[in-house]
Design a protein around this motif. Structure first.
Motif, PDB file in Angstrom:
ATOM      1  N   GLY A 198      -9.878   8.774 -11.524  1.00  0.00           N
ATOM      2  CA  GLY A 198      -9.087   7.726 -10.893  1.00  0.00           C
ATOM      3  C   GLY A 198      -8.578   8.151  -9.528  1.00  0.00           C
ATOM      4  N   PHE A 199      -8.106   9.388  -9.433  1.00  0.00           N
ATOM      5  CA  PHE A 199      -7.504   9.853  -8.185  1.00  0.00           C
ATOM      6  C   PHE A 199      -8.549  10.049  -7.089  1.00  0.00           C
ATOM      7  N   ALA A 200      -9.805  10.252  -7.466  1.00  0.00           N
ATOM      8  CA  ALA A 200     -10.865  10.395  -6.471  1.00  0.00           C
ATOM      9  C   ALA A 200     -10.983   9.139  -5.616  1.00  0.00           C
ATOM     10  N   TYR A 201     -10.719   7.982  -6.219  1.00  0.00           N
ATOM     11  CA  TYR A 201     -10.857   6.720  -5.511  1.00  0.00           C
ATOM     12  C   TYR A 201      -9.535   6.161  -5.010  1.00  0.00           C
ATOM     13  N   LEU A 202      -8.419   6.492  -5.667  1.00  0.00           N
ATOM     14  CA  LEU A 202      -7.164   5.787  -5.411  1.00  0.00           C
ATOM     15  C   LEU A 202      -6.637   5.945  -3.981  1.00  0.00           C
ATOM     16  N   PRO A 203      -6.301   7.163  -3.515  1.00  0.00           N
ATOM     17  CA  PRO A 203      -5.763   7.253  -2.152  1.00  0.00           C
ATOM     18  C   PRO A 203      -6.772   6.893  -1.067  1.00  0.00           C
ATOM     19  N   THR A 204      -8.056   7.192  -1.315  1.00  0.00           N
ATOM     20  CA  THR A 204      -9.065   6.847  -0.310  1.00  0.00           C
ATOM     21  C   THR A 204      -9.168   5.328  -0.149  1.00  0.00           C
ATOM     22  N   ARG A 221     -11.598  -4.061  -2.500  1.00  0.00           N
ATOM     23  CA  ARG A 221     -10.656  -2.939  -2.446  1.00  0.00           C
ATOM     24  C   ARG A 221      -9.569  -3.069  -3.509  1.00  0.00           C
ATOM     25  N   ARG A 222      -9.014  -4.241  -3.625  1.00  0.00           N
ATOM     26  CA  ARG A 222      -7.885  -4.455  -4.539  1.00  0.00           C
ATOM     27  C   ARG A 222      -8.274  -4.178  -5.985  1.00  0.00           C
ATOM     28  N   ARG A 223      -9.442  -4.617  -6.372  1.00  0.00           N
ATOM     29  CA  ARG A 223      -9.910  -4.367  -7.746  1.00  0.00           C
ATOM     30  C   ARG A 223     -10.160  -2.890  -7.980  1.00  0.00           C
ATOM     31  N   LEU A 224     -10.729  -2.211  -6.980  1.00  0.00           N
ATOM     32  CA  LEU A 224     -11.013  -0.786  -7.117  1.00  0.00           C
ATOM     33  C   LEU A 224      -9.718   0.014  -7.210  1.00  0.00           C
ATOM     34  N   ILE A 225      -8.704  -0.373  -6.427  1.00  0.00           N
ATOM     35  CA  ILE A 225      -7.407   0.300  -6.483  1.00  0.00           C
ATOM     36  C   ILE A 225      -6.766   0.113  -7.847  1.00  0.00           C
ATOM     37  N   THR A 226      -6.807  -1.110  -8.358  1.00  0.00           N
ATOM     38  CA  THR A 226      -6.209  -1.384  -9.673  1.00  0.00           C
ATOM     39  C   THR A 226      -6.928  -0.610 -10.774  1.00  0.00           C
ATOM     40  N   ALA A 227      -8.258  -0.616 -10.747  1.00  0.00           N
ATOM     41  CA  ALA A 227      -9.027   0.088 -11.777  1.00  0.00           C
ATOM     42  C   ALA A 227      -8.789   1.595 -11.724  1.00  0.00           C
ATOM     43  N   SER A 228      -8.816   2.176 -10.524  1.00  0.00           N
ATOM     44  CA  SER A 228      -8.606   3.624 -10.409  1.00  0.00           C
ATOM     45  C   SER A 228      -7.174   3.997 -10.750  1.00  0.00           C
ATOM     46  N   GLY A 229      -6.209   3.121 -10.413  1.00  0.00           N
ATOM     47  CA  GLY A 229      -4.816   3.381 -10.780  1.00  0.00           C
ATOM     48  C   GLY A 229      -4.634   3.403 -12.284  1.00  0.00           C
ATOM     49  N   LEU A 230      -5.245   2.457 -12.980  1.00  0.00           N
ATOM     50  CA  LEU A 230      -5.159   2.435 -14.438  1.00  0.00           C
ATOM     51  C   LEU A 230      -5.826   3.662 -15.061  1.00  0.00           C
ATOM     52  N   MET A 231      -6.893   4.144 -14.432  1.00  0.00           N
ATOM     53  CA  MET A 231      -7.567   5.336 -14.946  1.00  0.00           C
ATOM     54  C   MET A 231      -6.678   6.572 -14.813  1.00  0.00           C
ATOM     55  N   VAL A 270       0.841  -1.202   0.000  1.00  0.00           N
ATOM     56  CA  VAL A 270       0.000   0.000   0.000  1.00  0.00           C
ATOM     57  C   VAL A 270       0.874   1.250   0.000  1.00  0.00           C
ATOM     58  N   PHE A 271       1.919   1.271   0.814  1.00  0.00           N
ATOM     59  CA  PHE A 271       2.808   2.433   0.876  1.00  0.00           C
ATOM     60  C   PHE A 271       3.467   2.681  -0.484  1.00  0.00           C
ATOM     61  N   LEU A 272       3.929   1.609  -1.135  1.00  0.00           N
ATOM     62  CA  LEU A 272       4.602   1.762  -2.429  1.00  0.00           C
ATOM     63  C   LEU A 272       3.632   2.246  -3.498  1.00  0.00           C
ATOM     64  N   ALA A 273       2.424   1.688  -3.522  1.00  0.00           N
ATOM     65  CA  ALA A 273       1.420   2.136  -4.494  1.00  0.00           C
ATOM     66  C   ALA A 273       1.068   3.600  -4.272  1.00  0.00           C
ATOM     67  N   THR A 274       1.073   4.041  -3.021  1.00  0.00           N
ATOM     68  CA  THR A 274       0.775   5.441  -2.699  1.00  0.00           C
ATOM     69  C   THR A 274       1.851   6.364  -3.241  1.00  0.00           C
ATOM     70  N   ILE A 275       3.116   6.002  -3.068  1.00  0.00           N
ATOM     71  CA  ILE A 275       4.206   6.828  -3.602  1.00  0.00           C
ATOM     72  C   ILE A 275       4.087   6.930  -5.122  1.00  0.00           C
ATOM     73  N   GLY A 276       3.825   5.801  -5.777  1.00  0.00           N
ATOM     74  CA  GLY A 276       3.719   5.813  -7.234  1.00  0.00           C
ATOM     75  C   GLY A 276       2.602   6.707  -7.735  1.00  0.00           C
ATOM     76  N   SER A 277       1.435   6.637  -7.083  1.00  0.00           N
ATOM     77  CA  SER A 277       0.295   7.436  -7.543  1.00  0.00           C
ATOM     78  C   SER A 277       0.499   8.917  -7.279  1.00  0.00           C
ATOM     79  N   THR A 278       1.057   9.266  -6.120  1.00  0.00           N
ATOM     80  CA  THR A 278       1.240  10.681  -5.804  1.00  0.00           C
ATOM     81  C   THR A 278       2.419  11.286  -6.558  1.00  0.00           C
TER      82      THR A 278
END
Length: 407
Positions: free
Chosen positions: A303-309, A266-276, A209-217
């Protein structure tokens, strides 16, 4: 009974969100006008940039504040953080020289980091497990609305009355946040109450989760810093509309997050929003018209509306109550670190290869982080509703956060 357990808008929840809104309203009254204040006093851009970054650098202390929130309670940190924020904000009205301003920014940053870390942990404590994503979305909205309203209010005041009234009002609003925080009840079991300190050791899921957060931000940091300049380089003069579309989309879609979003894996929503977000970033990397700018901004913001939340909701799903402060402290530290690196680390790439290559490199890094997250969390196959149900018996899903488990 189930309806009572799922109740979200409790008195303490509303007070924490209100205090959060007031604190960030105070902060975002100062942020847009302070650089202008400094420029009028002949400070260099290098100093202005450094001064404004001091409060962000303090984000690296968030894990420490998170540990304190776990050991000594959230409320104490909540109250002291808002008080420090308010008192230090008043000082802007009295000083205009470099060293005092650096100290004030540092105190501002400490107050914010302490308060916000404790407030986030409180939201985790107060949110019903089946409505955790919705609770976090509301908490984020309290910041989004302040970002939308405070800067134009501060600019109008600056043009009408100058800087001092802004600093005084911002300090007063921060003290209102302090008063609101005084009414909040403690939500955590302190170190003394539980009879000892819990050592914070993070699991593979939490680290992912921490690594995915750094990548998205990281991608947001690059856009926040360079979108206006990159748009101008392509002949689009309305690059600032990215921020308008971004803020409006975040507020609209986070307002719309309800129980249905919490029921989605959660995992599917994170992946989908990350791809968006990656799709929106790719469009923005090659935008050469206002239409493409608006489309790219909208897709990225969706995508970002859902990703960090959702990332933070998943983190809370698999973190015991006595480690929430520590886990969220790291989460918010890497969130701010990713934004900072997006401007600092990717800037030289823009100088060497151009803005499009910079965005694509940032997107590639984010994609690798998302892939690692997806692969590392493959064992999280159940929906959150199932996970929440398994935690009702008081075990708090210990199987999922034992260090080394599934790793």
């Amino acid at each position: 009974m189930k309806e009572k357990e799922d109740r979200l808008l409790s008195k303490d929840f509303i007070l924490v969100c209100s205090s959060n809104f007031l604190a960030f309203f105070s902060i975002y009254m100062v942020i847009p006008v302070l650089p202008v204040f400094l420029e009028e006093r002949a400070y260099s851009n290098s100093f202005i940039g450094f001064l404004m970054s001091v409060a962000t650098m303090v984000a690296l202390l968030r894990p420490l504040f998170g540990r304190l929130a776990d050991d000594y309670g959230r409320r104490r940190l909540l109250v002291s953080g808002t008080l420090l924020l308010g008192l230090s904000t008043f000082l802007y009205a009295s000083f205009a020289t470099a060293v005092p301003l650096l100290i004030i920014r540092f105190l501002n940053g400490c107050g914010l980091a302490a308060f916000h870390t404790a407030a986030y942990a409180m939201i985790g404590d107060l949110a019903p497990p089946r409505r955790r994503l919705q609770a976090i979305a509301i908490f984020y909205i309290s910041v989004d609305v302040s970002i939308a309203l405070a800067p134009p209010a501060a600019e109008a005041m600056r043009l009408a009355w100058g800087y001092t009234p802004i600093y005084l009002l911002a300090g007063g609003i921060a003290l209102l946040s302090f008063l609101s925080s005084l009414l909040v009840r403690e939500t955590a079991i302190t170190r003394a109450q539980r009879g000892g300190r819990v050592k914070a050791r993070f699991t593979p899921l939490q680290k992912a989760v921490f690594l995915a957060t750094i990548g998205s931000t990281l991608t947001f940091g690059s856009l926040q810093t360079f979108i206006v300049l990159s748009s101008l380089s392509k002949g689009v003069e309305e690059g600032e509309l990215f921020f308008t579309v971004f803020a409006a989309t975040l507020i609209a879609f986070r307002l719309g997050m309800g129980k249905r979003a919490d029921a989605v894996n959660r995992r599917r929503l994170i992946t989908a929003s990350g791809l968006m977000t990656l799709a929106g970033l790719a469009i923005l990397a090659y935008t050469n018209s206002l239409a493409l700018l608006l489309v790219g901004s909208l897709i990225y913001a969706l995508g970002f509306a859902y990703l960090p939340t959702t990332l933070s909701a998943l983190l809370l799903d698999h973190t015991p109550p006595d480690m929430r402060g520590s886990a969220l402290g790291v989460f918010m530290a890497v969130f701010d670190l990713g934004i900072g690196l997006g401007g600092i680390a990717l800037g030289p790439v823009a100088d060497a290869l151009g803005y499009s290559s910079m965005y694509l490199l940032g997107g590639a890094i984010a994609a690798l982080c998302l892939f690692y997250f997806h692969a590392r969390t493959a064992f999280v196959v159940s929906s959150h509703a199932h996970a929440a149900g398994s935690s009702q018996g008081g075990k708090d899903e210990r199987r999922d956060f034992l260090p080394g488990e599934n790793g």
